[in-house]
Design an enzyme around this catalytic site. Sequence first.
Site, PDB file in Angstrom:
ATOM      1  N   LYS A 193       6.031 -24.837  25.606  1.00 14.10           N
ATOM      2  CA  LYS A 193       4.866 -24.192  24.960  1.00 14.10           C
ATOM      3  C   LYS A 193       3.666 -24.870  24.901  1.00 14.10           C
ATOM      4  CE  LYS A 193       3.482 -23.934  20.778  1.00 14.10           C
ATOM      5  NZ  LYS A 193       1.946 -23.758  21.032  1.00 14.10           N
ATOM      6  N   GLY A 245       2.159 -34.319  19.826  1.00 13.01           N
ATOM      7  CA  GLY A 245       1.174 -33.544  19.125  1.00 13.01           C
ATOM      8  C   GLY A 245       0.989 -34.670  17.730  1.00 13.01           C
ATOM      9  N   SER A 246       0.369 -33.955  16.596  1.00 12.03           N
ATOM     10  CA  SER A 246       0.120 -34.784  15.505  1.00 12.03           C
ATOM     11  C   SER A 246       1.235 -35.324  14.833  1.00 12.03           C
ATOM     12  CB  SER A 246      -0.780 -33.730  14.655  1.00 12.03           C
ATOM     13  OG  SER A 246      -0.128 -32.778  14.345  1.00 12.03           O
ATOM     14  N   THR A 247       0.830 -36.336  14.064  1.00 13.34           N
ATOM     15  CA  THR A 247       1.967 -36.809  13.416  1.00 13.34           C
ATOM     16  C   THR A 247       2.568 -35.984  12.172  1.00 13.34           C
ATOM     17  OG1 THR A 247       1.364 -39.096  13.786  1.00 13.34           O
ATOM     18  CG2 THR A 247       2.702 -38.650  11.706  1.00 13.34           C
ATOM     19  N   GLY A 250       4.684 -33.487  13.958  1.00  8.64           N
ATOM     20  CA  GLY A 250       6.059 -34.486  14.055  1.00  8.64           C
ATOM     21  C   GLY A 250       6.895 -34.496  13.077  1.00  8.64           C
ATOM     22  N   GLU A 267       6.144 -37.737  20.658  1.00  8.90           N
ATOM     23  CA  GLU A 267       4.927 -38.555  20.759  1.00  8.90           C
ATOM     24  C   GLU A 267       3.868 -38.199  20.022  1.00  8.90           C
ATOM     25  OE1 GLU A 267       1.734 -39.804  21.871  1.00  8.90           O
ATOM     26  OE2 GLU A 267       2.007 -39.120  23.847  1.00  8.90           O
ATOM     27  N   CYS A 301      -4.636 -39.580  21.988  1.00  6.23           N
ATOM     28  CA  CYS A 301      -3.703 -40.303  21.031  1.00  6.23           C
ATOM     29  C   CYS A 301      -3.613 -41.649  21.065  1.00  6.23           C
ATOM     30  CB  CYS A 301      -2.270 -39.653  20.992  1.00  6.23           C
ATOM     31  SG  CYS A 301      -1.418 -39.697  22.760  1.00  6.23           S
ATOM     32  N   GLU A 398      -6.395 -41.046  11.957  1.00  7.99           N
ATOM     33  CA  GLU A 398      -6.808 -40.640  13.349  1.00  7.99           C
ATOM     34  C   GLU A 398      -7.763 -39.399  13.159  1.00  7.99           C
ATOM     35  OE1 GLU A 398      -3.482 -38.442  15.753  1.00  7.99           O
ATOM     36  OE2 GLU A 398      -4.075 -39.501  17.370  1.00  7.99           O
TER      37      GLU A 398
END
Length: 489
Positions: A193, A245-247, A250, A267, A301, A398
């Site tokens: 995706k 993607g973003s934490t 995640g 990641e 990132c 971030e």
Amino acid sequence: MATPENTLAFDGGWEYAPAPESTDHVEIDKRYGLFIGGDFVKPEKGRYFDTINPATEERLARIAEADAADVDRAVKAARKAFGPWSRMKAAERGKYVYRIARIIQERAREFAAIESLDGGKPIRESRDVDVPLAAAHFFYYAGWSDKLEYAFPGRKVKPLGVAGQVIPWNFPLLMAAWKLAPALACGNTVVLKPAETTPLTALKLAEVIADAGLPDGVVNIVTGAGETGAAVVEHPRVDKIAFTGSTAVGRVIQKALAGTRKKYTLELGGKAANVIFADAAIDQAVEGIVNGIFFNQGHVCCAGSRLFVQEAVADEVVEKLKDRMETLIVGDPLDKNTDIGAINSAAQLEKIESYLEIGRSEGGEMFQSSCTVPDTGYWCRPTIFTGVSQSNRVVQEEIFGPVLAIQTFRSYSEAIAKANNTPYGLSGGVWTDKGAKIFKMTQNVRAGVVWANTFNKFDPTSPFGGYKESGVGREGGLHGLDAYLSLEA
Ligand code: ADP
């Protein structure tokens, strides 16, 4: 030790076509379906969304929105394809992966232009970094297909099954390559995706996969936003999840996977320290700072978003950095002179601008280059904050934009303490003339990658991934194979 860095673009070491002056050679359909079982098919609910050009705010295409039923169709197609694909002679499987690499190279100009149109990144970067590195990943993993027993001597290697892969918008084609190449080489089938703001190069890749003659259902591409991603993650017949993607997302995914048998790699975010010692080659370090934070508008990132400069050279570095920032060209991503393209989406621009406000309200001193930016589209001039402290949000969080937080240090131990004072641990950089200091730094900085006298260099042979809140698992190199295999004694 210093390596000269005099351009924002990297040398990926691969050949590519010259920059497109126009987009005449680019074919974008008005509407894209879902790529399931080897064909483009309509989404069951008939829903579509727009993908736009962030530099002009114009619609590029309508994109199918996959719901849970569509994802189920894609997983079924992938399951059906898994048996024959995993049993195929490994050398044969490798040939398909090679073919994908070759076709990407042949269509490099088109891929580069579409990447810049859909995502806003400068054409020089799509052309010199994203596209050649994507091809390089397929080449690299194609070579492993029939050598897996040698990669893991004495172990029985088996593919996992169906891999669900959810990728972000900052390196759309490259992230698809990072995910697909090892999965396919190891004999898995895939449901991928892409991110909702940048689906076009993944859909082009679907065309390449069809042209390369891969058996139907080996690769399926489902488009949509977070709900579509969640449907991939939660599908009971998916065996492995790979997410970049973003934490924040995640965390949601890791919770969804807890207690299941699914293997996963995540990641996530980063807030890398780029550390400049007084003995560094200062001009080159300034180029490294620019490269570290302004490459791809800072939508990276592993961006070097926290700068630590040794006090003795701090004024010199900041002055030189400001001068260099004034030379950066912000504007049309398709112009090959552009250094900084468009911010990927209105939402991301809003997020970045909110951090500019936060930084100022925390007492930071903001400097932005004085360049002009186009009237339409999403733009952010390169920005630095000085006078900030470790507790400030612009230092800790971030931002994912062209915004750098600068602090100073006196001693080596202070640099390490500050560099490691972050919830993240993806990457770091060190600039010094002393080899011993480099080795010490790489041991003491808690980050998956530490660059020395360079920054943001990528290679398919080297593992990439984070510690702490930057994620779980590694991609790239041998480690990248491990993530797609079950290894038995
Ligand atoms: P960003 O915050 O940088 O946009 P995200 O982590 O939100 O990054 O997005 C990365 C990818 O994850 C995108 O493909 C997005 O659609 C997808 N995604 C977002 N939310 C979820 C979710 N809850 N489950 C699975 N995938 C998701």
